[in-house]
Design a protein around this motif. Sequence first.
Motif, PDB file in Angstrom:
ATOM      1  N   UNK A  20      34.967  49.217  40.532  1.00 33.19           N
ATOM      2  CA  UNK A  20      35.497  49.554  41.854  1.00 33.19           C
ATOM      3  C   UNK A  20      35.517  48.323  42.755  1.00 33.19           C
ATOM      4  N   UNK A  21      34.431  47.570  42.727  1.00 36.64           N
ATOM      5  CA  UNK A  21      34.341  46.373  43.559  1.00 36.64           C
ATOM      6  C   UNK A  21      35.408  45.346  43.179  1.00 36.64           C
ATOM      7  N   UNK A  22      35.658  45.200  41.886  1.00 37.98           N
ATOM      8  CA  UNK A  22      36.687  44.265  41.429  1.00 37.98           C
ATOM      9  C   UNK A  22      38.055  44.652  41.990  1.00 37.98           C
ATOM     10  N   UNK A  23      38.416  45.924  41.855  1.00 38.97           N
ATOM     11  CA  UNK A  23      39.736  46.348  42.326  1.00 38.97           C
ATOM     12  C   UNK A  23      39.812  46.358  43.855  1.00 38.97           C
ATOM     13  N   UNK A  24      38.702  46.656  44.537  1.00 32.71           N
ATOM     14  CA  UNK A  24      38.709  46.565  45.999  1.00 32.71           C
ATOM     15  C   UNK A  24      38.933  45.127  46.455  1.00 32.71           C
ATOM     16  N   UNK A  25      38.370  44.180  45.738  1.00 34.40           N
ATOM     17  CA  UNK A  25      38.585  42.762  46.053  1.00 34.40           C
ATOM     18  C   UNK A  25      40.060  42.403  45.943  1.00 34.40           C
ATOM     19  N   UNK A  26      40.683  42.828  44.849  1.00 35.07           N
ATOM     20  CA  UNK A  26      42.119  42.562  44.653  1.00 35.07           C
ATOM     21  C   UNK A  26      42.938  43.238  45.740  1.00 35.07           C
ATOM     22  N   UNK A  27      42.574  44.494  46.076  1.00 37.62           N
ATOM     23  CA  UNK A  27      43.301  45.226  47.109  1.00 37.62           C
ATOM     24  C   UNK A  27      43.241  44.503  48.458  1.00 37.62           C
ATOM     25  N   UNK A  28      42.072  43.995  48.810  1.00 38.97           N
ATOM     26  CA  UNK A  28      41.926  43.255  50.062  1.00 38.97           C
ATOM     27  C   UNK A  28      42.790  42.000  50.059  1.00 38.97           C
ATOM     28  N   UNK A  29      42.825  41.304  48.944  1.00 41.37           N
ATOM     29  CA  UNK A  29      43.629  40.082  48.853  1.00 41.37           C
ATOM     30  C   UNK A  29      45.127  40.381  48.939  1.00 41.37           C
ATOM     31  N   UNK A  30      45.487  41.620  48.630  1.00 39.03           N
ATOM     32  CA  UNK A  30      46.889  42.015  48.668  1.00 39.03           C
ATOM     33  C   UNK A  30      47.247  42.803  49.928  1.00 39.03           C
ATOM     34  N   UNK A  31      46.315  42.853  50.895  1.00 40.38           N
ATOM     35  CA  UNK A  31      46.669  43.390  52.206  1.00 40.38           C
ATOM     36  C   UNK A  31      46.074  44.715  52.600  1.00 40.38           C
ATOM     37  N   UNK A  32      45.125  45.264  51.830  1.00 42.36           N
ATOM     38  CA  UNK A  32      44.515  46.541  52.198  1.00 42.36           C
ATOM     39  C   UNK A  32      43.766  46.419  53.525  1.00 42.36           C
ATOM     40  N   UNK A  33      43.911  47.435  54.365  1.00 40.12           N
ATOM     41  CA  UNK A  33      43.254  47.463  55.670  1.00 40.12           C
ATOM     42  C   UNK A  33      42.041  48.384  55.719  1.00 40.12           C
ATOM     43  N   UNK A  34      42.046  49.412  54.861  1.00 38.32           N
ATOM     44  CA  UNK A  34      40.918  50.343  54.778  1.00 38.32           C
ATOM     45  C   UNK A  34      40.594  50.579  53.311  1.00 38.32           C
ATOM     46  N   UNK A  35      39.310  50.489  52.981  1.00 34.57           N
ATOM     47  CA  UNK A  35      38.830  50.847  51.645  1.00 34.57           C
ATOM     48  C   UNK A  35      38.136  52.197  51.754  1.00 34.57           C
TER      49      UNK A  35
END
Length: 272
Positions: free
Chosen positions: A239-254
Amino acid sequence: MTINCLGKLIDLTSPKVMGILNVTPNSFYDGGKHSDEKSVLFQVEKMLAEGAAFIDIGAYSSKPSAEFVSEEEEIERLIPVIKLVLKHFPETLISVDTFRSKVAKAGIENGACIINDISAGSLDTAMMETVAKLKVPYVMMHMKGNPQTMQSMANYENITKEMLLYFSEKVALARSLEISDLLIDPGFGFAKTKQQNFEVMNNLELFQMLELPILVGVSRKSMIYKTLETSADAALNGTTVLNTIALQKGANILRVHDVKEAMETIKLVSQL
């Protein structure tokens, strides 16, 4: 990039965490864990202390093939929990995870401030009009079908293109009703195969063209634990790995079960 919650402007240019509180007996990871007041309060206190900006309360499991729950039962599960949380933690910004307008209305009238709809109005035609009247932020997720049928509907020629069209149409409808605070959720795990989930994650930055905050919910989902050949219980690292990628690609809320680890992820990624 802000949303208005109970008169408080929340700046989403700095990513935030939404903690998950399922008050259902059958959610895929934490079903039944929060069935009494003590466990609910313990979990909410823990998530708030660890840095959650929002608590997302769901009273109807949306896992694949989840059994039907009536509106009345969903409301009976939801409202006492909202009241309990706000009694003990009155500053909490509560999101209601529902696709039903009556449940959404009841949640907001009892102190919640965000509607998180897995169907973006598709499963209840009164939802968007209800949100417009309530004047609250609205999370619109991508899904086809419903929780009982969605896994049979993962058919796309170009999933990213089709999702962008879907969101463009939903945003246009919401704007026509004068809903001002909109957020989008790609809906990882909803009407998508494992490979399609990873394709959407790989293309996540393209959703920034909609110029709306992006909420990402991959916490402990099957795209992680099936890939790693493990279980939801052992899927925190993934989960942490994919959340990291999501943040780098513009996610605003996890949107997560594990707030502390998500907050650490945001803190580290922000240093890049």
